[in-house]
Design a protein around this motif. Structure first.
Motif, mmCIF file in Angstrom:
data_model
loop_
_atom_site.group_PDB
_atom_site.id
_atom_site.type_symbol
_atom_site.label_atom_id
_atom_site.label_comp_id
_atom_site.label_asym_id
_atom_site.label_seq_id
_atom_site.Cartn_x
_atom_site.Cartn_y
_atom_site.Cartn_z
ATOM 1 N N LEU C 288 0.835 -1.203 0.000
ATOM 2 C CA LEU C 288 0.000 0.000 0.000
ATOM 3 C C LEU C 288 0.870 1.254 0.000
ATOM 4 O O LEU C 288 0.581 2.228 -0.700
ATOM 5 N N GLU C 291 2.340 1.989 -3.468
ATOM 6 C CA GLU C 291 1.374 2.569 -4.408
ATOM 7 C C GLU C 291 1.022 4.008 -4.020
ATOM 8 O O GLU C 291 0.857 4.871 -4.872
ATOM 9 N N ARG C 292 0.938 4.248 -2.713
ATOM 10 C CA ARG C 292 0.635 5.607 -2.273
ATOM 11 C C ARG C 292 1.780 6.551 -2.644
ATOM 12 O O ARG C 292 1.568 7.680 -3.066
ATOM 13 N N ARG C 295 1.780 8.018 -6.003
ATOM 14 C CA ARG C 295 0.773 9.047 -6.258
ATOM 15 C C ARG C 295 1.019 10.320 -5.456
ATOM 16 O O ARG C 295 0.259 11.274 -5.581
ATOM 17 N N ALA C 296 2.064 10.310 -4.635
ATOM 18 C CA ALA C 296 2.318 11.477 -3.783
ATOM 19 C C ALA C 296 2.766 12.655 -4.632
ATOM 20 O O ALA C 296 3.539 12.504 -5.572
ATOM 21 N N GLY C 297 2.260 13.831 -4.298
ATOM 22 C CA GLY C 297 2.662 15.016 -5.040
ATOM 23 C C GLY C 297 4.094 15.407 -4.734
ATOM 24 O O GLY C 297 4.783 16.000 -5.547
ATOM 25 N N LEU C 298 4.517 15.065 -3.536
ATOM 26 C CA LEU C 298 5.819 15.500 -3.076
ATOM 27 C C LEU C 298 6.642 14.270 -2.717
ATOM 28 O O LEU C 298 6.316 13.562 -1.772
ATOM 29 N N ARG C 299 7.674 13.989 -3.496
ATOM 30 C CA ARG C 299 8.506 12.865 -3.090
ATOM 31 C C ARG C 299 9.944 13.091 -3.518
ATOM 32 O O ARG C 299 10.227 13.639 -4.567
ATOM 33 N N LEU C 300 10.823 12.647 -2.659
ATOM 34 C CA LEU C 300 12.248 12.829 -2.896
ATOM 35 C C LEU C 300 12.882 11.561 -3.425
ATOM 36 O O LEU C 300 13.911 11.603 -4.071
ATOM 37 N N PHE C 301 12.270 10.428 -3.127
ATOM 38 C CA PHE C 301 12.836 9.140 -3.506
ATOM 39 C C PHE C 301 11.978 8.503 -4.600
ATOM 40 O O PHE C 301 10.777 8.785 -4.694
ATOM 41 N N VAL C 302 12.616 7.655 -5.398
ATOM 42 C CA VAL C 302 11.888 6.978 -6.462
ATOM 43 C C VAL C 302 10.850 6.038 -5.854
ATOM 44 O O VAL C 302 9.720 5.942 -6.321
#
Lengths: 263, 269, 303
Positions: C288, C291-292, C295-302
């Motif tokens: 989960l 997958e979340r 879809r996160a708008g803000l992410r630093l990691f792949v």
């Protein structure tokens, strides 16, 4: 899909592939704006693709896509896990993968720009990733930055000092910046620009064109197409001295590279 | 107690499905409740520690079978107090033939405190078989610590592995991990497998609507189906021909709601 | 035995500085931090323990299997001498013999890689996790092929052109570097927790020494995971040698140039896969979270 297909993964062979141009510099200095400017200026004459190294997700890539300067499919974003300098210097695997994926999908290409995430003055590109690199500073960072040096300022193939239009407002002395940069860069070129006032950054675009031309000339035997090179010749750039367009007068050079040859 | 129940279908007249074999083995009692529909009825407590139970299902090519249960299964420790806990086991083996369709959706398995249980599912699908297989595990009765359980699920479709997953329950250090179950007290999953458009062939006609099919282009240039994500559940398109709905929840009712939401979305993919 | 019991290449493979793209992956930690379920040292410790017991164990098994498949020691025997017996042992032949053996076995391995990769797919329900695993595997294999050039690694790249799953690439690289399956398993178990731990240091500003203390506390679990994985791999190795590799070697012997682009890898054996019984521990929360994260708008990691 034989083993030969994968062979280019084995050696960073420069033959028959696009020039890889790194664009680095501190946060906010205008790397993305410069990348967009280069896409605008060169998108018609060169076959281009861009890899962004965003700090946050795909913000820079989205900016470029929205700017409409390049086919959105030709812009790939790499996430760097809080460490933008790692992704361009110590562990370039993800960037190499993105570059090669773009070349496989859209190649042959003339130029792939790899824009680093905003970092500090010590962040430079590995030679395993970028064949040439531009370091971007802006005048609002203070006119002492060139004197302080650091690998980006001193060793980049081209130092671009951006936002010259802000110089009077922030009290930056462009003459000082020019002199200090020249002192630490041992003759490597410096260009002043204001991408905001000059959205195609002509002087920088012209330098890039010269570098791409020199690259294609040097490695052309595995690069059979002759596309777009006639254009670069029209500028009569000496392939070995792209700094011929550089200057140290302390003022932005008026754009003069408008005679783009239509494809 | 050792018991092995057998259930097998055969094609009947007029394309209907008949039950060729329906062999109960207490405590597993089978009751036919409609054409191609069978209920599992537990006629004794348990499984208890030491029980070794098995159910073999064979869905003949072209037939349809729907297996349900009346009530949840409560797994209890063995009768001998003080002695080392004895393992109970439940093994379900199912073969689904060409063009056949199986729906297996019993009520949840509840792991009572102190139990030591092993659940095994071996599912073998013909390339164009369809299956809807739901499995729910509840970590203890209300307010009770969970017993221990190892659950293994293997689905092979057309000779290729489709889904292999194991759940281990009962080690508090692992169960409560934010990587595993977090604060959930139930875990459930539903495998919906079959050729594209498999939904149409399932015994339970799905509700329509809410379908969001989306493709994304991966770095390697392959088109991959994206998951659909909800609150505490996800419909995960597998690498092979199938979708796994996976859910976590605080209680069995919430788990079922989440699974059903995911199943609806998955069936519309 | 007198053979060296440790291989220094293992340190290179497990080092987070190995330039193979690992620094961009948090193994679900970024999403867990965003969700608030990892927020301090105790919750990080629980996260790492759960990750190791599930996907870490599965990764260790796949890495051990891939290493056993790729290690020239396993392949240098003839078809009549299954390598299962010395799967967990070293006893490396000379470099020249290794090269010959590796070249010969590479063709025989193609079916083995396809089969093992399908087993990894079946154990990774989340498309986001499959993609992250394949991207990491592709990057690792690219790097490993330059560091430890080997026909076996070329064969893996050929057999799984979209990018082998990361643990398989790791195990194959370990094999090419001369590591034993248990070492490959240890490296896989180790990287399954160090990636998230480093990400948590960066994202939560945790004391890096305290986080390394957590990792040190996990050391016995890492070792147990590696030996469990090695033991789990042995039966599958025997089967795959007899059903996939030996026939492949025979084909390679009758047609020396069979290992080319023109001869597609043999399809997996229609019988049950050699690796069917390998552990398949699932971590629903990680699925989960993966997958979340996507879809996160803000992410630093792949991932």
């Amino acid at each position: 899909m034989g083993a030969s297909h994968e062979d280019h993964h084995h050696t960073p062979d420069p033959h028959g592939r696009a020039l890889r141009l790194g664009i680095g510099g501190p946060v906010g200095s205008g790397k993305t704006a410069l990348t967009a400017a280069l896409c605008r200026a060169l998108g018609q004459s060169l076959r281009l693709a861009v890899v962004t190294n965003d700090i946050y997700t795909t913000e820079d890539a989205d900016f470029l896509r929205r700017a409409g300067v390049l086919d959105p499919e030709r812009i790939a974003a790499v996430q760097t896990g809080c460490c933008p300098h790692t992704a361009i210097r110590d562990d370039i695997a993800a960037n190499l993968d993105a570059v090669e994926t773009l070349e496989e999908r859209f190649g042959p290409l003339d130029l792939v720009i790899v824009e680093s995430g905003g970092d500090n003055l010590t962040a430079t590109f590995s030679r395993g990733l970028a064949d040439r690199q531009i370091f971007v500073l802006d005048v609002s960072g203070g006119d002492k930055v060139p004197r302080k040096g650091g690998p980006g300022v001193t060793t980049a193939d081209l130092l671009v000092i951006n936002k010259t239009d802000l110089a009077p407002m922030v009290g930056a002395d462009l003459t000082v910046m020019s002199r200090d940069a020249a002192a630490v860069r041992e003759g490597r070129p410096v260009l002043f620009t204001s991408v905001r006032q000059e959205p195609e950054a002509h002087a920088v675009a012209e330098w890039v064109t010269g570098v791409v031309e020199a690259w294609a000339h040097e490695h052309r035997h595995a690069h059979p197409h002759a596309h777009a090179h006639a254009h670069a010749h029209a500028h009569a750039h000496d392939a070995d001295s792209p700094e011929s367009s550089a200057h140290d007068t302390g003022s932005p050079e008026p754009g003069h590279g408008r005679d783009r040859t239509p494809v | 107690m050792t018991a092995r129940a057998v259930l097998a279908t055969a094609p009947g007249p007029g394309g209907r499905t008949v039950l060729a074999t329906m062999s109960s083995a207490p405590p597993i009692t089978l009751r036919r409740t409609g054409p191609g529909q069978v209920y599992l009825v537990s006629t004794a407590a348990g499984p208890l520690g030491g029980d070794d139970l098995a159910l073999d299902i064979d869905v003949a090519p072209g037939t349809v079978l729907d297996v349900r249960s009346v009530a949840s299964t409560l797994v209890l420790p063995g009768p001998g107090p003080g002695s080392a806990p004895e393992e109970s086991s439940m093994t379900v083996t199912a073969r689904v033939g060409a063009g056949a369709s199986l729906r297996f959706a019993p009520e949840p398995t509840v792991l009572a405190a102190g139990c030591l249980h092993r659940m095994t599912v071996r599912l073998e699908l013909a390339p164009d078989a369809r299956v809807f297989w739901r499995e729910e595990i509840v970590f203890g009765r209300y307010g009770e610590a969970s017993g221990r359980c190892r659950s293994r699920f293997d689905a092979v479709a057309g000779g290729l592995p489709l889904l292999r997953q194991e759940f281990t329950v009962g080690d508090p250090a692992i169960d409560a991990s934010p990587a595993v179950y977090g604060d959930a007290r139930c875990v459930g999953s539903t495998l919906i497998a079959g050729p594209p458009g498999a939904a149409a062939g399932h015994p339970q006609t799905p509700r329509t609507g809410g379908g969001r099919t989306s493709d994304s282009l991966s770095a390697g240039g392959r088109r991959t189906r994206e998951a659909i994500l909800g609150d505490g559940w996800a419909a995960l398109p597998l690498a092979g021909p199938g979708i796994l709905v996976s859910a976590l929840a605080l209680d069995a009712a919430e788990l079922r709601r989440r699974l059903e939401r995911g199943e609806t979305e998955a069936l519309s993919l | 035995m007198s053979a060296p019991s440790l291989n220094a290449a293992l340190l290179l493979l497990a080092d987070s500085r190995l330039p193979a793209g690992g620094h961009g992956h948090s193994g679900g930690a970024e999403a867990a931090i965003a969700a608030g379920t990892v927020r301090d040292l105790p919750t990080l410790a629980a996260f790492l323990r759960g990750r190791l017991a599930t996907s870490g164990l599965v990764s260790a098994c796949l890495a051990a299997a891939a290493c056993a498949l790729s290690a020239p020691a396993a392949g240098s025997g003839t078809a009549s001498a299954p390598a299962g017996d010395d799967a967990g042992e070293r006893g490396m032949p000379s470099p020249a013999a290794r090269g010959r053996a590796a070249a010969g076995v590479a063709g025989g391995l193609l079916g083995g890689w396809t089969e093992l990769d399908a087993e990894a797919d079946a154990r990774t329900a989340s498309p986001a996790q499959r993609e992250a695993s394949r991207v990491q595997g592709r990057l690792l294999l690219r790097t490993a092929r330059r560091i430890w050039p080997s026909p076996v690694l070329d064969g893996l790249a050929e057999a799984v052109p979209e990018g082998a799953h990361h643990p398989i690439a790791l195990g194959a690289a370990a094999g090419a570097a001369g590591c034993a399956p248990e070492e490959a398993a240890l490296a896989a178990a180790y990287t399954s927790v160090t990636g998230p731990a480093t990400a948590a240091v960066r994202l939560l500003g945790l004391d890096p020494v305290a986080v390394h203390r957590l990792l040190a506390d996990l050391a016995p679990d890492l070792e147990r995971t590696a030996s469990t994985a090695t033991a789990a791999v042995t039966p599958g190795l025997e089967q795959t040698v007899s059903t996939v590799i030996a026939p492949g070697l025979e084909r390679a012997a009758t047609a020396p140039s069979a290992h080319t682009a023109d001869s597609p890898p043999p399809s997996p054996a229609p019988t049950a896969s050699a690796w069917a019984e390998l552990p398949a521990h699932s971590a629903p929360a990680l699925d989960l979270l993966a997958e979340r994260h996507l879809r996160a708008g803000l992410r630093l990691f792949v991932s």
